[in-house]
Each structure stands twice: as structure tokens, then as C-alpha cells.
Design a protein around this motif. Sequence first.
Motif, short mmCIF file in Angstrom:
data_model
loop_
_atom_site.label_atom_id
_atom_site.label_comp_id
_atom_site.label_asym_id
_atom_site.label_seq_id
_atom_site.Cartn_x
_atom_site.Cartn_y
_atom_site.Cartn_z
N ILE A 108 15.41 -31.66 -26.34
CA ILE A 108 14.44 -30.56 -26.32
C ILE A 108 13.16 -30.99 -25.62
O ILE A 108 12.64 -30.30 -24.75
N HIS A 109 12.67 -32.16 -25.97
CA HIS A 109 11.43 -32.66 -25.35
C HIS A 109 11.62 -32.95 -23.86
O HIS A 109 10.71 -32.71 -23.06
N LEU A 110 12.80 -33.44 -23.50
CA LEU A 110 13.09 -33.68 -22.09
C LEU A 110 13.04 -32.36 -21.31
O LEU A 110 12.40 -32.27 -20.27
N VAL A 111 13.71 -31.35 -21.84
CA VAL A 111 13.72 -30.04 -21.18
C VAL A 111 12.32 -29.45 -21.11
O VAL A 111 11.87 -28.99 -20.05
N GLU A 112 11.60 -29.46 -22.23
CA GLU A 112 10.24 -28.92 -22.25
C GLU A 112 9.33 -29.65 -21.26
O GLU A 112 8.52 -29.02 -20.59
N GLY A 113 9.50 -30.95 -21.16
CA GLY A 113 8.66 -31.76 -20.27
C GLY A 113 8.93 -31.54 -18.80
O GLY A 113 8.13 -31.93 -17.95
N HIS A 114 10.07 -30.94 -18.48
CA HIS A 114 10.43 -30.72 -17.08
C HIS A 114 10.52 -29.24 -16.72
O HIS A 114 11.10 -28.88 -15.69
N MET A 115 9.92 -28.39 -17.53
CA MET A 115 10.01 -26.95 -17.27
C MET A 115 9.31 -26.53 -15.98
O MET A 115 9.75 -25.57 -15.34
N ASP A 116 8.28 -27.25 -15.56
CA ASP A 116 7.67 -26.92 -14.27
C ASP A 116 8.70 -27.05 -13.15
O ASP A 116 8.79 -26.19 -12.28
N GLU A 117 9.48 -28.13 -13.19
CA GLU A 117 10.53 -28.34 -12.19
C GLU A 117 11.60 -27.27 -12.29
O GLU A 117 12.10 -26.77 -11.27
N VAL A 118 11.96 -26.91 -13.51
CA VAL A 118 12.98 -25.87 -13.72
C VAL A 118 12.49 -24.54 -13.17
O VAL A 118 13.23 -23.84 -12.47
N MET A 119 11.25 -24.19 -13.46
CA MET A 119 10.71 -22.91 -13.00
C MET A 119 10.63 -22.88 -11.47
O MET A 119 10.91 -21.84 -10.86
N THR A 120 10.26 -24.00 -10.88
CA THR A 120 10.22 -24.08 -9.42
C THR A 120 11.63 -23.91 -8.85
O THR A 120 11.83 -23.18 -7.87
N ALA A 121 12.60 -24.58 -9.44
CA ALA A 121 13.99 -24.47 -8.97
C ALA A 121 14.50 -23.04 -9.12
O ALA A 121 15.17 -22.52 -8.23
N ARG A 122 14.17 -22.39 -10.22
CA ARG A 122 14.59 -21.01 -10.42
C ARG A 122 14.00 -20.09 -9.35
O ARG A 122 14.70 -19.23 -8.81
N ALA A 123 12.71 -20.26 -9.09
CA ALA A 123 12.05 -19.42 -8.09
C ALA A 123 12.68 -19.64 -6.72
O ALA A 123 12.94 -18.67 -5.99
N ARG A 124 12.94 -20.90 -6.37
CA ARG A 124 13.57 -21.21 -5.08
C ARG A 124 14.97 -20.60 -5.01
O ARG A 124 15.34 -20.00 -4.01
N TYR A 125 15.72 -20.72 -6.06
CA TYR A 125 17.07 -20.15 -6.13
C TYR A 125 17.00 -18.63 -5.96
O TYR A 125 17.75 -18.05 -5.17
N ASP A 126 16.12 -17.99 -6.70
CA ASP A 126 15.99 -16.54 -6.64
C ASP A 126 15.56 -16.05 -5.27
O ASP A 126 16.02 -15.01 -4.80
N GLU A 127 14.68 -16.81 -4.61
CA GLU A 127 14.24 -16.44 -3.27
C GLU A 127 15.39 -16.48 -2.26
O GLU A 127 15.51 -15.61 -1.41
N THR A 128 16.22 -17.51 -2.37
CA THR A 128 17.30 -17.69 -1.39
C THR A 128 18.53 -16.87 -1.71
O THR A 128 19.31 -16.56 -0.82
N ARG A 129 18.71 -16.49 -2.95
CA ARG A 129 19.93 -15.79 -3.33
C ARG A 129 19.66 -14.38 -3.85
O ARG A 129 20.58 -13.73 -4.34
N GLY A 130 18.43 -13.94 -3.78
CA GLY A 130 18.12 -12.60 -4.23
C GLY A 130 18.35 -12.40 -5.71
O GLY A 130 18.75 -11.35 -6.16
N GLY A 131 18.08 -13.46 -6.47
CA GLY A 131 18.28 -13.41 -7.93
C GLY A 131 17.24 -12.56 -8.62
O GLY A 131 16.49 -11.81 -7.99
N ARG A 132 17.19 -12.69 -9.89
CA ARG A 132 16.31 -11.89 -10.74
C ARG A 132 14.93 -12.08 -10.29
O ARG A 132 13.95 -12.04 -10.34
#
Length: 132
Positions: A108-132
Amino acid sequence: MTTTPEAPAPDLPFSVFARACPSRTTLEHVTGRWGGLTLGALYEGSLRFNELRRRVDGVSEKMLSQTLHALERDGLILREAQPTNPPRVDYELTPLGRQVAEHLLALIHLVEGHMDEVMTARARYDETRGGR
């Protein structure tokens, strides 16, 4: 230097990778949304049902009850009913439950500590694939 988890010893009687292994059910109880959060919440100490429900925000009474029964059956939590009026029921981790919760909290702490990276990856994914 990176380390990888060691493969289980071949003589272990249980393997979550085997279809019929009962350890799969326990893993499901532990890693499911409500099981993991319940174990994590109880790591801080024993809680009554409603205290636990408030701590695990969003869980319904029914789901928390089912989760507690499953974790108790798996030997990860203890349910202690006090003979008082009104009845008081406390939940706490067993020694095994405490070990499991420690590992879950590390994840849980590992995931919480890397959420900035996760959010960036999600945004990049959504931009390139027309995601949510």
C-alpha cells in the motif's frame, strides 16, 4: 542490485498457481479490496465493527460483515464478543494476520508513494489511446 522473490520450494504442499489449491481463496480474501483494507486498518489495533466501517471508507455493512467472516475463517482475525449490554464485538489481527497486514501495508505504501508516476502514466495512456 535488485532482488526478486524467491520461488517457492518445490516440496511445499500448496501453490496459488495450481487451479484447485485452497490458498487461492485465502489470497483472494487478502488481496481483494475490502480484505486488504480491513487487514490494514486492524494493523493499528483492535476495532469494533462500526469503527472499522468508518476507517474503511466506502465499505457497506454487508460487505464488511462478509469480509470479516472470511478473514476470521482463514485465521487472520479474531472476533471477540464481550458479554455486555449492548453486546460489544471487537476485531483484531491474529499473529498470522499481523504478518500478512505488514506485507500488505508495505505494498500500500509503495503504491501510495508512486501515485504521481501512476497518474502521469494514466494521463499519457489516455492521451495516446483516447481513454477516459
